[in-house]
Design a protein around this motif. Structure first.
Motif, PDB file in Angstrom:
ATOM      1  N   LYS A  21       0.814  -1.212   0.000  1.00 55.39           N
ATOM      2  CA  LYS A  21       0.000   0.000   0.000  1.00 55.39           C
ATOM      3  C   LYS A  21       0.848   1.263   0.000  1.00 55.39           C
ATOM      4  N   GLU A  22       2.183   1.131   0.128  1.00 56.27           N
ATOM      5  CA  GLU A  22       3.075   2.293   0.153  1.00 56.27           C
ATOM      6  C   GLU A  22       3.526   2.658  -1.260  1.00 56.27           C
ATOM      7  N   ASP A  23       3.959   3.891  -1.408  1.00 57.09           N
ATOM      8  CA  ASP A  23       4.545   4.371  -2.661  1.00 57.09           C
ATOM      9  C   ASP A  23       5.831   5.122  -2.337  1.00 57.09           C
ATOM     10  N   GLY A  24       6.881   4.862  -3.127  1.00 59.63           N
ATOM     11  CA  GLY A  24       8.104   5.647  -3.014  1.00 59.63           C
ATOM     12  C   GLY A  24       9.131   5.113  -2.059  1.00 59.63           C
ATOM     13  N   SER A  25       8.833   4.071  -1.282  1.00 58.28           N
ATOM     14  CA  SER A  25       9.810   3.531  -0.343  1.00 58.28           C
ATOM     15  C   SER A  25      10.591   2.392  -0.994  1.00 58.28           C
ATOM     16  N   LEU A  26      11.736   2.050  -0.386  1.00 57.89           N
ATOM     17  CA  LEU A  26      12.524   0.929  -0.900  1.00 57.89           C
ATOM     18  C   LEU A  26      11.733  -0.368  -0.790  1.00 57.89           C
ATOM     19  N   GLY A  27      11.011  -0.542   0.328  1.00 57.18           N
ATOM     20  CA  GLY A  27      10.222  -1.756   0.496  1.00 57.18           C
ATOM     21  C   GLY A  27       9.171  -1.916  -0.584  1.00 57.18           C
ATOM     22  N   SER A  28       8.470  -0.827  -0.927  1.00 60.70           N
ATOM     23  CA  SER A  28       7.454  -0.916  -1.980  1.00 60.70           C
ATOM     24  C   SER A  28       8.087  -1.220  -3.327  1.00 60.70           C
ATOM     25  N   ALA A  29       9.306  -0.674  -3.578  1.00 60.73           N
ATOM     26  CA  ALA A  29      10.009  -0.971  -4.826  1.00 60.73           C
ATOM     27  C   ALA A  29      10.384  -2.452  -4.891  1.00 60.73           C
ATOM     28  N   VAL A  30      10.796  -3.026  -3.758  1.00 61.60           N
ATOM     29  CA  VAL A  30      11.140  -4.459  -3.715  1.00 61.60           C
ATOM     30  C   VAL A  30       9.912  -5.309  -4.022  1.00 61.60           C
ATOM     31  N   ILE A  31       8.787  -4.969  -3.406  1.00 64.29           N
ATOM     32  CA  ILE A  31       7.563  -5.763  -3.625  1.00 64.29           C
ATOM     33  C   ILE A  31       7.072  -5.623  -5.071  1.00 64.29           C
ATOM     34  N   ASP A  32       7.134  -4.418  -5.633  1.00 64.37           N
ATOM     35  CA  ASP A  32       6.718  -4.229  -7.032  1.00 64.37           C
ATOM     36  C   ASP A  32       7.565  -5.097  -7.958  1.00 64.37           C
ATOM     37  N   ALA A  33       8.865  -5.129  -7.715  1.00 63.74           N
ATOM     38  CA  ALA A  33       9.740  -5.945  -8.562  1.00 63.74           C
ATOM     39  C   ALA A  33       9.489  -7.438  -8.335  1.00 63.74           C
ATOM     40  N   TYR A  34       9.291  -7.827  -7.070  1.00 71.61           N
ATOM     41  CA  TYR A  34       9.065  -9.244  -6.739  1.00 71.61           C
ATOM     42  C   TYR A  34       7.814  -9.780  -7.437  1.00 71.61           C
ATOM     43  N   ARG A  35       6.783  -8.976  -7.479  1.00 66.92           N
ATOM     44  CA  ARG A  35       5.518  -9.418  -8.087  1.00 66.92           C
ATOM     45  C   ARG A  35       5.572  -9.442  -9.610  1.00 66.92           C
ATOM     46  N   SER A  36       6.599  -8.800 -10.192  1.00 65.63           N
ATOM     47  CA  SER A  36       6.678  -8.737 -11.654  1.00 65.63           C
ATOM     48  C   SER A  36       7.689  -9.713 -12.252  1.00 65.63           C
ATOM     49  N   VAL A  37       8.424 -10.441 -11.406  1.00 64.21           N
ATOM     50  CA  VAL A  37       9.416 -11.395 -11.909  1.00 64.21           C
ATOM     51  C   VAL A  37       9.069 -12.788 -11.415  1.00 64.21           C
ATOM     52  N   ASP A  38       9.717 -13.788 -12.011  1.00 60.51           N
ATOM     53  CA  ASP A  38       9.486 -15.171 -11.593  1.00 60.51           C
ATOM     54  C   ASP A  38      10.784 -15.823 -11.123  1.00 60.51           C
ATOM     55  N   THR A  39      11.745 -15.008 -10.703  1.00 57.24           N
ATOM     56  CA  THR A  39      13.015 -15.517 -10.197  1.00 57.24           C
ATOM     57  C   THR A  39      13.187 -15.112  -8.742  1.00 57.24           C
ATOM     58  N   ALA A  40      14.018 -15.871  -8.031  1.00 61.34           N
ATOM     59  CA  ALA A  40      14.237 -15.591  -6.608  1.00 61.34           C
ATOM     60  C   ALA A  40      15.109 -14.357  -6.410  1.00 61.34           C
TER      61      ALA A  40
END
Length: 577
Positions: free
Chosen positions: A229-248
């Protein structure tokens, strides 16, 4: 010859130096790429070790609590099936609550639940629920009901009294209505994260729940945040990337910094992520690259300076020779220009003198008309040559002006048609005309210069056409930008001997004439077309010449004019003779 040799040596030296530079640069780039790839792989492995170690320890920790509540739920299912009294069930939960606190130290409050339609707990301290407290509305009851048959880890919350993070383990009992639960403090999970971070120097390790809320984090201030639910934080950037890739493992760019992330899923649906800041690691790699680049630049500069100094004299000599050659060529061109202009002036002067002699020796009336026409034509020729010289002088000095006035287009085209028809009939060649009937009748522009330009093109076409004919056409082209403007495309085509590519270039250069080998005479067309080209450039247009020897010549230009009256000129074939 020596200058050419020096120039070739300079070129070869420069090319050799550049190839050597490219070779070394390629080696440097290849080495840096390999080092970069190896460093990146190492960081991914380090992140994997941290994430896997954290996940295994947390899974073992949670498994202890899950097994404990599963055992309690099994016993309670038997008691409910046997219709054991509520007091007996409460006594069992109090005893088991104490046992659970011993087995799972982080379970500090024991057990509680909703059993047979009533709230029951094992607390050793008195807690009276509020009047509006309804267990079935609590998240722990709702989550348990939604996941019947298995132990569920409810998302963490912050205890208002202690400020500590707490998770709840819940399980629906066999009657599908009753739920047993216990709260587990997260100090141990946080200590796992802190220990790994200290041991391995990790930048960030985070444990996230199923909805991406922070359960544990290297930075404790992040606990409880929901990165989805956050925008602009490092954590939100990590989650956005995690949900868009299929690698660990994957990269994340945040605030112009690259982070390498390795993720590991926990058995209860949580996620462990190890985050490494690449800036300090890659900075160490850039130092040798920068030093090598600087050395290469110094080496290149030194080689080029040596080559430039070594060839300075030859370059200066070449420039001097080229300047001298250009000056001599300009002088030869001007000399040829004056010679040809002298020949052009001699022809009408000789005609006047010869005709004058005939008048003196003959006084017959029939011969007087011819003599008068000859004198008139020769005089007109002198005037035209004089005007061309004057126009050229004005163009050279930059004092020629374009005088734009309103003019009627149809009378101009009629005059030009009559003019060229008279010349073609006398020479015995054909004339074809084509005028766009949609041309506007009144325009604004320098009609005198336009007449001069068209006259020059028509005169030139008739002069060098011995057979066949001349085609004269004017069509309308829409003008871009201003809707009140129009573009006149004027075209003159002849079937004469044509012009070679080199002679076309000469025709539009100053002081140049060309030899028409088929007719064996020197052409005055070069000067006329020089004036024509200069006038068109002054009026914002350009002269186009298309020709091949033996295939005639096509000269044309497109001139923009302002429309004063848009009424079309109509069909020129209907003109009154």
């Amino acid at each position: 010859m020596n200058d050419l040799k020096n120039k070739n040596n300079f070129t070869k030296g420069t090319v050799g130096s550049l190839l050597l530079i490219v070779f070394f640069v390629g080696i440097i780039i290849l080495y840096y790429s390999m080092l970069y790839s190896e460093t990146r792989s190492r960081m991914i492995v380090e992140g994997e070790v941290r994430a896997v170690s954290s996940a295994e320890q947390i899974d073992r920790y949670l498994t202890k609590g899950i097994d404990t509540i599963s055992l309690v739920a099994y016993t309670l299912d038997d008691m409910i099936n046997d219709n054991v009294p509520e007091a007996t069930i409460h006594d069992y939960m109090v005893k088991q609550g104490s046992a659970v606190q011993n087995m799972v130290p982080e379970c500090k409050d024991g057990l509680y639940g909703y059993i047979n339609g009533k709230y029951i707990d094992s607390y050793d301290w008195e807690w009276t629920p509020d009047d509006d407290f309804n267990p079935i509305d609590r998240p722990w009851y709702i989550e348990a009901k939604a996941n019947f048959g298995r132990v569920v880890v409810v998302n963490p919350y912050i205890d208002a009294k202690t400020g500590q993070t707490i998770i709840t383990l819940v399980k629906t009992l066999g009657d599908a209505k009753s739920v047993i639960a216990m709260d587990v403090h997260m100090e141990h999970v946080q200590s796992i994260i802190d220990d790994l971070s200290r041991q391995n120097g990790a930048d960030l390790i985070m444990i996230l729940s199923g909805d991406y809320s922070v359960v544990a984090h290297t930075d404790k201030s992040e606990i409880g945040n929901n990165y989805l639910k956050e925008d602009g934080s490092l954590g939100s950037a990590v989650i956005d990337a995690y949900r868009s890739v299929d690698t660990a493992s994957f990269s994340v760019y945040h605030n112009e910094v690259e982070y390498i992330v390795y993720t590991k899923a926990l058995e209860n649906g949580w996620l462990c992520a190890s985050v490494i800041d690449t800036t300090p690691v890659y900075a160490k790699l850039r130092i040798p690259l920068i030093l090598t680049t600087m050395v290469t630049i110094i080496f290149v500069a030194g080689v080029l300076i040596i080559l430039m100094v070594a060839n300075k004299r030859s370059v200066e000599a070449e420039k001097l020779e080229k300047s001298t050659e250009m000056a001599l060529a300009a002088n030869r061109a001007k000399t040829g220009f004056l010679t040809n202009m002298s020949n052009e002036l001699k022809s009408p002067i000789h005609t006047i003198l010869e005709t004058n002699g005939r008048i003196i020796h003959r006084n017959e009336e029939t011969d007087m008309d011819a003599c008068s026409d000859n004198i008139k034509n020769a005089g007109n020729a002198l005037v035209c040559i004089s005007n061309d010289i004057m126009d050229y002088a004005l163009l050279e000095s930059g004092r020629l002006e374009i005088n734009e006035v309103e003019y009627e287009l149809r009378p101009l085209l009629e005059d030009m048609e009559d003019f060229v028809r008279n010349m073609t009939e006398k020479k015995g060649i054909s004339l074809k005309t084509g005028f766009d009937r949609s041309l506007p009748c009144v325009l604004e522009g320098d009609v005198a210069r336009l007449r001069q330009i068209i006259t020059n093109l028509l005169t030139n076409a008739v002069k060098y056409t011995e057979s066949g004919g001349v085609t004269f056409s004017v069509v309308r082209i829409p003008a871009s930008g201003d809707p009140d403007d129009v573009v006149l495309q004027v075209s003159v085509i002849d079937t004469g001997g044509g012009i070679g590519p080199e002679d076309i270039k000469k025709l539009t250069e100053g002081f140049e004439y060309y030899e028409n080998n088929s007719d064996q005479y020197k052409s005055h067309a070069g000067f006329e077309l020089l004036i024509t080209r200069a006038l068109l450039e002054k009026m914002g247009a350009a002269l186009r010449i298309e020709s091949e020897p033996g295939n005639g010549t096509h000269m044309s230009f497109s001139l923009r004019q302002h429309m004063v009256n848009t009424e079309p000129i109509g069909d020129m074939r209907d003109r009154t003779k």
